[in-house]
Write a protein that holds these residues in place. Structure first.
Motif, mmCIF file in Angstrom:
data_model
loop_
_atom_site.group_PDB
_atom_site.id
_atom_site.type_symbol
_atom_site.label_atom_id
_atom_site.label_comp_id
_atom_site.label_asym_id
_atom_site.label_seq_id
_atom_site.Cartn_x
_atom_site.Cartn_y
_atom_site.Cartn_z
ATOM 1 N N UNK A 207 -3.510 1.071 1.310
ATOM 2 C CA UNK A 207 -3.954 0.270 0.657
ATOM 3 C C UNK A 207 -3.781 -1.049 1.570
ATOM 4 N N UNK A 208 -4.323 -2.673 1.960
ATOM 5 C CA UNK A 208 -3.673 -3.340 2.106
ATOM 6 C C UNK A 208 -2.510 -3.931 1.921
ATOM 7 N N UNK A 209 -2.245 -3.826 0.793
ATOM 8 C CA UNK A 209 -1.699 -4.677 0.575
ATOM 9 C C UNK A 209 -0.150 -4.106 1.116
ATOM 10 N N UNK A 216 4.952 -7.056 7.791
ATOM 11 C CA UNK A 216 6.084 -8.616 6.764
ATOM 12 C C UNK A 216 7.367 -7.881 7.364
ATOM 13 N N UNK A 217 7.676 -6.598 6.697
ATOM 14 C CA UNK A 217 9.642 -6.286 7.143
ATOM 15 C C UNK A 217 9.600 -5.655 8.294
ATOM 16 N N UNK A 218 8.909 -5.047 9.344
ATOM 17 C CA UNK A 218 8.765 -4.375 10.394
ATOM 18 C C UNK A 218 9.169 -2.760 10.229
ATOM 19 N N UNK A 223 7.514 3.941 4.155
ATOM 20 C CA UNK A 223 8.162 3.138 3.439
ATOM 21 C C UNK A 223 8.192 2.411 1.916
ATOM 22 N N UNK A 224 6.973 1.544 2.553
ATOM 23 C CA UNK A 224 6.548 0.250 1.566
ATOM 24 C C UNK A 224 6.591 1.147 0.310
ATOM 25 N N UNK A 257 14.577 -4.080 1.823
ATOM 26 C CA UNK A 257 15.239 -4.686 0.978
ATOM 27 C C UNK A 257 13.228 -5.767 0.581
ATOM 28 N N UNK A 258 12.883 -5.076 -0.462
ATOM 29 C CA UNK A 258 11.723 -5.689 -0.794
ATOM 30 C C UNK A 258 12.270 -7.053 -1.543
#
Ligand SMILES: NC(=O)c1ccc[n+]([C@@H]2O[C@H](COP(=O)([O-])OP(=O)(O)OC[C@H]3O[C@@H](n4cnc5c(N)ncnc54)[C@H](OP(=O)(O)O)[C@@H]3O)[C@@H](O)[C@H]2O)c1
Length: 272
Positions: A207-209, A216-218, A223-224, A257-258
């Motif tokens: 998924x692109x998002x 962005x978070x490395x 994990x996301x 940390x999102x």
């Protein structure tokens, strides 16, 4: 490990170890027993204190391997979930299936025992008579269900002598059924933990998002995908990997940390 409070006062780690395909799929695979037992042991040492298995996995052989791995640890420190097959939902069958699972797991009790899938041909009353008996005699510490929708979950709650602590269902960024059919909200409002299975499947890692938030978070896409789930109230998840580096990567999702904007973008990102 972060935990969620269950409605009976117990606690469930927000990330557990999935074990589908360990020890075989629908049939037993005994060719990698030592390797797979060592993998489960290493996962526990890494911090996976909730193991999710089922009599179905590897036709029981997955439970054998989990049982072997458990021998190296203090049983009380590990939360073991296992599940009864729809074929075994009759009263005597269920109690026999449970004894088989406990024997393979080399333990006197399951921390959580789930009806794996409902079977419309077997009245839930009958299955719950057996589950209530097993809970009363201590062979299972808690009762839960899997793949139950809201009406079935309500019925289960009425029939269960103890609180139904859990519904385990498919839920990930691309499979939003629990949001759409009201199950997630029902669980959140009624203090039932929803376990999201297959958190990394259905193409979510592409998924692109997810990929943009990860970069962005490395972090990694997995994990996301995992963190997005565990930030939701009353949700835990049970990713599976047969690779140590991925097991660690998945566990480390909890350090991610999102921010509010990430979560909003992920909520809006679907597979369509
Ligand atoms: N109640 C039910 O009806 C039900 C149904 C399905 C599953 N479950 C439970 O839920 C658990 C998880 O679901 P699942 O096994 O279907 O799917 P999953 O955990 O979402 O995904 C597993 C797949 O993702 C790969 N993977 C794992 N970590 C990764 C990472 N960091 N990066 C890239 N790929 C990664 C794994 O490959 P490698 O192994 O090669 O790493 C495997 O192919 C199962 O194992 C089982 O315990 C329950």
């Amino acid at each position: 490990m972060e935990t969620l409070k269950l409605n009976d006062g117990g606690r469930l780690p927000v990330i557990g170890l999935g074990t589908w395909d360990i020890g075989g799929g629908r049939t037993s695979d005994r060719s990698r027993d030592d390797e797979m037992t060592a993998l489960i042991r290493d996962a526990i040492e890494m911090g996976y204190t909730h193991i999710d298995t089922a009599e179905m996995y590897g036709a029981g052989h997955c439970e054998d391997l989990v049982g072997r791995a458990l021998q190296n640890f203090n049983r009380e420190e590990i939360f073991v979930t296992t599940k009864v097959l729809p074929d075994n939902l009759r009263y005597d069958d269920l109690l026999r299936a449970l004894d088989g699972s406990l024997e393979r797991l080399q333990t006197d009790y399951a921390d959580l025992y789930l009806i794996h899938w409902p079977d419309p041909d077997v009245p839930l009353e009958e299955s719950f008579r057996a589950l209530n008996r097993a809970a009363a005699d201590g062979r299972i510490r808690r009762v839960g269900v899997s793949n139950f929708d809201v009406p079935l979950l309500r019925q289960a709650q009425e029939l269960c002598a103890t609180p139904v602590v859990n519904d385990q269902v498919r839920y990930n960024l691309h499979t939003r059924a629990p949001e759409q059919n009201g199950l997630l909200r029902y669980c959140q409002e009624n203090d039932v933990v929803l376990t999201a299975y297959s958190p990394l499947k259905d193409g979510v890692l592409q998924n692109g998002t997810i990929q943009a938030v990860a970069s962005k978070h490395g972090a990694t896409a997995a994990q996301v995908a995992i963190r997005w789930l565990t930030l939701k109230p009353n949700v835990v998840t049970i990713p599976k990997s047969s690779k140590r580096t991925r097991l660690r990567e998945n566990l480390e999702a909890l350090q991610l940390e999102l921010d509010e904007d990430d979560v909003r973008r992920l909520n809006e990102a679907t597979g369509n």
